[in-house]
Scaffold this motif. Sequence first.
Motif, PDB file in Angstrom:
ATOM      1  N   LEU A 131       0.794  -1.192  -0.149  1.00 29.12           N
ATOM      2  CA  LEU A 131       0.134   0.050  -0.006  1.00 29.12           C
ATOM      3  C   LEU A 131       0.953   1.349  -0.063  1.00 29.12           C
ATOM      4  O   LEU A 131       1.677   1.606   1.055  1.00 29.12           O
ATOM      5  N   ASP A 132       1.000   1.865  -1.017  1.00 26.68           N
ATOM      6  CA  ASP A 132       1.573   3.358  -1.160  1.00 26.68           C
ATOM      7  C   ASP A 132       0.622   4.242  -1.351  1.00 26.68           C
ATOM      8  O   ASP A 132      -0.027   4.504  -2.675  1.00 26.68           O
ATOM      9  N   ILE A 133       0.432   5.296  -0.304  1.00 26.56           N
ATOM     10  CA  ILE A 133      -0.293   6.509  -0.402  1.00 26.56           C
ATOM     11  C   ILE A 133       0.664   7.559   0.094  1.00 26.56           C
ATOM     12  O   ILE A 133       0.025   8.656   0.385  1.00 26.56           O
ATOM     13  N   SER A 134       1.818   7.448  -0.549  1.00 25.49           N
ATOM     14  CA  SER A 134       2.604   8.832  -0.368  1.00 25.49           C
ATOM     15  C   SER A 134       2.366   9.902  -1.268  1.00 25.49           C
ATOM     16  O   SER A 134       1.642   9.615  -2.105  1.00 25.49           O
ATOM     17  N   SER A 135       2.780  11.220  -0.764  1.00 23.30           N
ATOM     18  CA  SER A 135       2.820  12.474  -1.446  1.00 23.30           C
ATOM     19  C   SER A 135       1.148  12.685  -1.896  1.00 23.30           C
ATOM     20  O   SER A 135       1.049  12.805  -2.837  1.00 23.30           O
ATOM     21  N   ASN A 136       0.019  12.400  -0.938  1.00 24.60           N
ATOM     22  CA  ASN A 136      -1.236  12.849  -1.275  1.00 24.60           C
ATOM     23  C   ASN A 136      -1.699  13.971  -0.330  1.00 24.60           C
ATOM     24  O   ASN A 136      -2.795  14.401  -0.315  1.00 24.60           O
ATOM     25  N   ILE A 137      -0.847  14.751   0.588  1.00 27.05           N
ATOM     26  CA  ILE A 137      -0.933  15.621   1.594  1.00 27.05           C
ATOM     27  C   ILE A 137      -2.482  15.357   2.420  1.00 27.05           C
ATOM     28  O   ILE A 137      -3.244  15.875   2.455  1.00 27.05           O
ATOM     29  N   LEU A 138      -2.492  14.187   2.994  1.00 30.28           N
ATOM     30  CA  LEU A 138      -3.466  13.734   3.519  1.00 30.28           C
ATOM     31  C   LEU A 138      -3.758  14.245   4.991  1.00 30.28           C
ATOM     32  O   LEU A 138      -5.023  14.683   5.369  1.00 30.28           O
ATOM     33  N   GLY A 139      -2.932  15.036   5.469  1.00 31.54           N
ATOM     34  CA  GLY A 139      -2.798  15.661   7.070  1.00 31.54           C
ATOM     35  C   GLY A 139      -3.266  14.898   8.079  1.00 31.54           C
ATOM     36  O   GLY A 139      -3.189  13.558   7.883  1.00 31.54           O
ATOM     37  N   SER A 140      -3.831  15.421   9.007  1.00 30.28           N
ATOM     38  CA  SER A 140      -3.944  14.556  10.360  1.00 30.28           C
ATOM     39  C   SER A 140      -5.300  13.624  10.310  1.00 30.28           C
ATOM     40  O   SER A 140      -5.288  12.684  11.181  1.00 30.28           O
ATOM     41  N   GLU A 141      -6.183  14.136   9.367  1.00 23.93           N
ATOM     42  CA  GLU A 141      -7.366  13.194   9.319  1.00 23.93           C
ATOM     43  C   GLU A 141      -7.328  12.250   7.934  1.00 23.93           C
ATOM     44  O   GLU A 141      -8.457  11.543   7.952  1.00 23.93           O
ATOM     45  N   GLY A 142      -6.362  12.367   7.088  1.00 25.16           N
ATOM     46  CA  GLY A 142      -6.633  11.698   5.865  1.00 25.16           C
ATOM     47  C   GLY A 142      -6.478  10.068   5.931  1.00 25.16           C
ATOM     48  O   GLY A 142      -7.005   9.356   5.120  1.00 25.16           O
ATOM     49  N   LEU A 143      -5.977   9.493   7.107  1.00 27.21           N
ATOM     50  CA  LEU A 143      -6.178   8.015   7.272  1.00 27.21           C
ATOM     51  C   LEU A 143      -7.439   7.554   7.846  1.00 27.21           C
ATOM     52  O   LEU A 143      -7.721   6.224   7.861  1.00 27.21           O
ATOM     53  N   ARG A 144      -8.253   8.372   8.300  1.00 23.06           N
ATOM     54  CA  ARG A 144      -9.768   8.025   9.009  1.00 23.06           C
ATOM     55  C   ARG A 144     -10.258   7.011   8.114  1.00 23.06           C
ATOM     56  O   ARG A 144     -10.741   5.894   8.507  1.00 23.06           O
ATOM     57  N   PRO A 145     -10.488   7.027   6.893  1.00 18.49           N
ATOM     58  CA  PRO A 145     -11.307   6.289   5.931  1.00 18.49           C
ATOM     59  C   PRO A 145     -10.860   4.940   5.813  1.00 18.49           C
ATOM     60  O   PRO A 145     -11.746   3.713   5.827  1.00 18.49           O
ATOM     61  N   ILE A 146      -9.610   4.690   6.237  1.00 18.75           N
ATOM     62  CA  ILE A 146      -9.281   3.304   5.915  1.00 18.75           C
ATOM     63  C   ILE A 146      -8.706   2.452   7.309  1.00 18.75           C
ATOM     64  O   ILE A 146      -8.155   1.552   7.148  1.00 18.75           O
ATOM     65  N   GLU A 147      -9.117   3.235   8.305  1.00 19.02           N
ATOM     66  CA  GLU A 147      -8.809   2.435   9.684  1.00 19.02           C
ATOM     67  C   GLU A 147      -9.332   1.306   9.937  1.00 19.02           C
ATOM     68  O   GLU A 147      -8.906   0.462  10.808  1.00 19.02           O
ATOM     69  N   LYS A 148     -10.438   0.926   9.297  1.00 13.40           N
ATOM     70  CA  LYS A 148     -11.174  -0.475   9.510  1.00 13.40           C
ATOM     71  C   LYS A 148     -10.719  -1.571   8.609  1.00 13.40           C
ATOM     72  O   LYS A 148     -11.188  -2.581   8.508  1.00 13.40           O
ATOM     73  N   TRP A 149      -9.630  -1.007   7.595  1.00 13.32           N
ATOM     74  CA  TRP A 149      -9.334  -1.969   6.727  1.00 13.32           C
ATOM     75  C   TRP A 149      -8.523  -3.298   7.466  1.00 13.32           C
ATOM     76  O   TRP A 149      -7.948  -2.993   8.406  1.00 13.32           O
ATOM     77  N   ASN A 150      -8.834  -4.550   6.931  1.00 11.35           N
ATOM     78  CA  ASN A 150      -8.030  -5.490   7.236  1.00 11.35           C
ATOM     79  C   ASN A 150      -6.532  -5.711   6.749  1.00 11.35           C
ATOM     80  O   ASN A 150      -6.636  -5.812   5.477  1.00 11.35           O
ATOM     81  N   CYS A 151      -5.449  -5.250   7.455  1.00  5.71           N
ATOM     82  CA  CYS A 151      -4.248  -5.369   6.862  1.00  5.71           C
ATOM     83  C   CYS A 151      -3.199  -6.098   7.407  1.00  5.71           C
ATOM     84  O   CYS A 151      -2.162  -5.934   7.523  1.00  5.71           O
ATOM     85  N   SER A 152      -3.798  -7.582   7.734  1.00  2.07           N
ATOM     86  CA  SER A 152      -2.921  -8.474   8.303  1.00  2.07           C
ATOM     87  C   SER A 152      -1.976  -9.071   7.665  1.00  2.07           C
ATOM     88  O   SER A 152      -0.995  -9.598   7.901  1.00  2.07           O
TER      89      SER A 152
END
Length: 195
Positions: free
Chosen positions: A97-118
């Motif tokens: 998973l590469d989401i570099s260089s997207n200026i997500l800021g402090s809230e940007g990862l919220r939508p994927i917090e429930k992803w299963n990334c095991s």
Amino acid sequence: GVEGLKHIENWNTYKLKYLDLTYNNFESKGLKYIEKWNTCKLKYLHLYWNYLELESLKHIENWKCIKLSGLDLRSNYFGSEGLYSLEKWECPRIEYLDISSNILGSEGLRPIEKWNCSNLKYLYLSLNNLGSQGLRFIEKWNCSNLLRLRLNLNNLSIEGLQYLEKWDCPLIKHLNSSSNNLLNDQVKAFRKNLN
């Protein structure tokens, strides 16, 4: 560019496993031509350097990507709300998973917090200005298979890294947290904590 995708919007993509649409400058309308594609067998999706915006990803929010193992969305400049269209995606096999260089800021990862990334092995979050609060949304991820983690250029402080203290990453080989607000001793302690 965008107009070129008009010619392939009705393709039968049931067997499609690898899709690379990098460097196309799609902006907000580019993905609308492929939103109805059958992606149930898709394993790799590369969409970097397309100047995609929040509206762009809405076109693929209903894709079923249960076999997806590689997702590269770097350098699209989504901003803090850019990943909301992927919130419902189920990607239990994702390894890269590469989401570099997207200026997500402090809230940007919220939508994927429930992803299963095991199964996640490579996680690249560089250049997103996550700050001291941005990692809080992924603190509960199970990253026991993680090999590489890039957090450089995010304006992180030691407080920001504390969200990942619960991670158990015995396999990690590479941690890049350079160009942040961290002291060398803090990085060493964090790395030791991951193992």
